[in-house]
Design an enzyme around this catalytic site. Structure first.
Site, PDB file in Angstrom:
ATOM      1  CD  GLU A 371      -3.169  -0.354  -0.121  1.00  0.00           C
ATOM      2  OE1 GLU A 371      -3.328   0.859  -0.349  1.00  0.00           O
ATOM      3  OE2 GLU A 371      -3.738  -1.241  -0.774  1.00  0.00           O
ATOM      4  CB  THR A 372       1.398   3.529  -2.132  1.00  0.00           C
ATOM      5  OG1 THR A 372       2.228   2.383  -2.315  1.00  0.00           O
ATOM      6  CG2 THR A 372       2.165   4.757  -2.539  1.00  0.00           C
ATOM      7  CB  ILE A 373      -0.451   7.978   0.817  1.00  0.00           C
ATOM      8  CG1 ILE A 373       0.923   8.552   1.202  1.00  0.00           C
ATOM      9  CG2 ILE A 373      -1.066   7.188   1.945  1.00  0.00           C
ATOM     10  CD1 ILE A 373       1.230   9.915   0.680  1.00  0.00           C
ATOM     11  CG  MET A 453      -2.999   4.783  -3.983  1.00  0.00           C
ATOM     12  SD  MET A 453      -3.203   5.603  -2.387  1.00  0.00           S
ATOM     13  CE  MET A 453      -4.199   7.016  -2.841  1.00  0.00           C
TER      14      MET A 453
END
Length: 562
Positions: A371-373, A453
């Site tokens: 996961e990422t922002i 993302m």
């Protein structure tokens, strides 16, 4: 008869007055209208972070100040996807010089960790969690690089909003709360996780107020002492000592040696728009490779979600990802043939292999050489920032240094242990990265700052957003709300064969007729929720001098302007 018709119309009017009506404008899949403003725009994956960015802009800060402030807030409010234990990449449109600038803020592997260590310990793969996948966290240095070059407010003013929320608390939003519970459960056996991410041992739920006094203090020290607190000072010693205690290799020397790198973004032209990505060690050029192949096919607006649409994009993806697996790596350690990979000539050769009516299998092209922002901000002066930041697998490695308030990333897991591989682990090397910011210009003027993302999906997401806007005529909110699809199954960047070879997964909204046609063409197709990333975008209308913002409907985010 008339009496029955009247009763029916009356009942229908009651239903309309008590239930939500369909949208009167735009595509049927759109969740809401775009946000439109003149002076500034911010789009992030958490509404409170978006408001912080807007507050910074209203205070006289520029887009770079606001982006750092929002990222700091997200490290507190969405640690399930980001934080100062991770890395950062950014593309900045500087209104004064009228140029794009790229920043690679990714950290390197420990100097004392090599493939020999894993052979000695009979490990065939770098573990996902624990001390071994930890690489140098690059986010903080990237903040200070961005600030030194483009910032206007002080770092104290920029970090103050996040400090205040960390001390006084904030209510968790819905999706973040869901991932927070899963992450704490996964990592609870590691030291300091429960102390940092729970309240007296209880994991917060949606709406619960959460405080992180450790992170508040870390941010205070960064504002006061600067980046050196993190890379050569007390925080660096705490990180290095903790990882050493856990059996890892990250050292004070590794942290002290770290520097971000300003890089030149690279581009291809897609139907009159220049699409910009950063060069490897990220995967941004995979999107450019895909678009170069796709642009020879013309699509009508009503072909969205058709079998032809999904087939061509999927075949282009397969080719680009085979190249990704073989060639993409740290360009300081490997001669990555970027120019050739994104050339028209190479795209023509690859495109010739596609059968328009049949699914294919491809190997990497022959080259002569979690996961990422994501967030984006634009300001009243015309500056725009495309910024992406991540710890890799959700919260990261599980390694939480005591009383600092954050988890270290596990990006080192992406190294290959095959010494012949371009992305082979080596001391002081940057691993292959999945996180990629993007930008669009036309006639040397800014058009759109955007990102999607979501790990390996990101290049596919970039391509789908751009096609939705350019080929299928959607506005930037509709482009994000439209149902997505993802191909999974090409070789991964570590050189290990993926478990799932060649399946297209789709969201609801893709027609059944499309699925049937794809199956006849030899594709495996299935529904899969939650693997299609999260998107934010800002479009600049040059003629009317307005910003148009969009935020991902699949996440907790918000676009706002003033």
């Amino acid at each position: 008869m008339m009496k029955h018709i009247s009763l029916f119309l009356f009942a229908a009017s009651i239903m309309l007055s008590t239930t939500a009506q369909d949208r009167l404008t735009g595509h049927g899949h759109a969740t809401r209208s775009e946000v439109i403003a003149q002076n500034g725009m911010a789009c992030t994956s958490q509404p409170l972070a978006t408001q912080i960015a807007i507050d910074i802009l209203k205070k006289g800060g520029n887009a770079i100040d606001a982006a750092i402030a929002a990222n700091a807030a997200l490290g507190l409010m969405e640690p399930t996807g980001c934080g100062i234990g991770g890395d950062l990449f950014a593309i900045v449109w500087d209104a004064e010089s009228k140029q794009l600038y790229g920043l690679n803020g990714s950290g390197r592997s420990p100097q004392t960790l090599s493939i020999a260590y894993f052979k000695e310990h009979k490990l065939s793969k770098i573990p996902a969690y624990g001390p071994l996948p930890v690489s140098v966290p690059g986010c903080v240095d990237a903040w200070f690089e961005l600030h030194q070059r483009f910032g206007s407010l002080s770092m104290q003013e920029i970090l103050n909003p996040a400090i205040t929320y960390a001390e006084n608390g904030f209510p968790l939003s819905e999706l973040i709360a869901y991932y927070w519970k899963k992450s704490v459960k996964l990592h609870a056996h590691f030291p300091n996780v429960t102390d940092t991410y729970t309240t007296n041992g209880t994991t917060p739920s949606k709406g619960d107020i959460f405080k992180n006094p450790y992170l508040a203090d870390t941010y205070k020290q960064l504002a006061k002492q600067g980046r050196n607190y993190f890379y050569t000072g007390a925080a660096a010693k705490t990180m290095a000592d903790f990882i050493h205690e856990q059996g890892g290799h990250l050292s004070m020397k590794d942290l002290a040696n770290h520097r971000s790198e300003w890089v030149k973004p690279v581009s291809i032209n897609y139907r009159g728009y220049d699409i910009w990505e950063l060069p490897p060690n990220g995967q941004g050029i995979a999107a450019l490779q895909m678009l170069n192949i796709i642009k020879a096919y013309n699509f009508k607006p009503d072909e969205f979600a058709s079998a032809r649409h999904l087939h061509i994009v999927t075949e282009a993806k397969k080719m680009a990802f085979e190249d990704r697996a073989q060639y993409y790596a740290d360009m300081d350690a490997q001669n990555v043939p970027v120019k050739e990979l994104i050339s028209e000539e190479y795209a023509n050769k690859r495109r010739a292999l596609i059968d328009s009516f049949k699914a294919g299998a491809y190997s990497a092209g022959k080259i002569s050489e979690g996961e990422t922002i994501y967030l984006t901000v634009a300001d009243q002066w015309g500056n725009m920032v495309s910024l992406i930041q991540s710890n890799y697998r959700g919260m990261g490695s599980g390694m939480v240094p005591p009383k600092l308030g954050f988890m270290l990333q596990n990006r080192g897991e992406l190294f290959s242990l095959n010494p012949e591989h371009a992305n082979a682990l080596a001391p002081g090397k940057r691993p292959f990265h999945t996180i990629i910011p993007a930008f669009v210009t036309k006639n040397n003027q800014p058009v759109m700052s955007f990102g999607v993302m979501g790990g390996d999906f990101q290049p596919q997401g970039h391509v789908q957003i751009l096609m939705n806007i350019i080929d299928f005529g959607m506005n930037i909110q509709e482009a994000g709300d439209a149902p997505r699809f993802s191909h999974r199954g090409s070789s991964d960047p570590t050189g290990n064969e993926a478990l799932n070879k060649g399946q297209i997964t789709i969201e609801s909204g893709i027609p059944t007729s499309t699925i049937m046609q794809l199956t006849k063409m030899g594709h495996s197709v299935g529904y899969a929720p939650g693997v299609y990333g999260g998107y934010q975008a800002i479009w600049f209308d040059q003629q009317r001098k307005i910003y148009i913002g969009a935020s991902e409907s699949r996440k907790d985010g918000m676009a706002a302007g003033y």
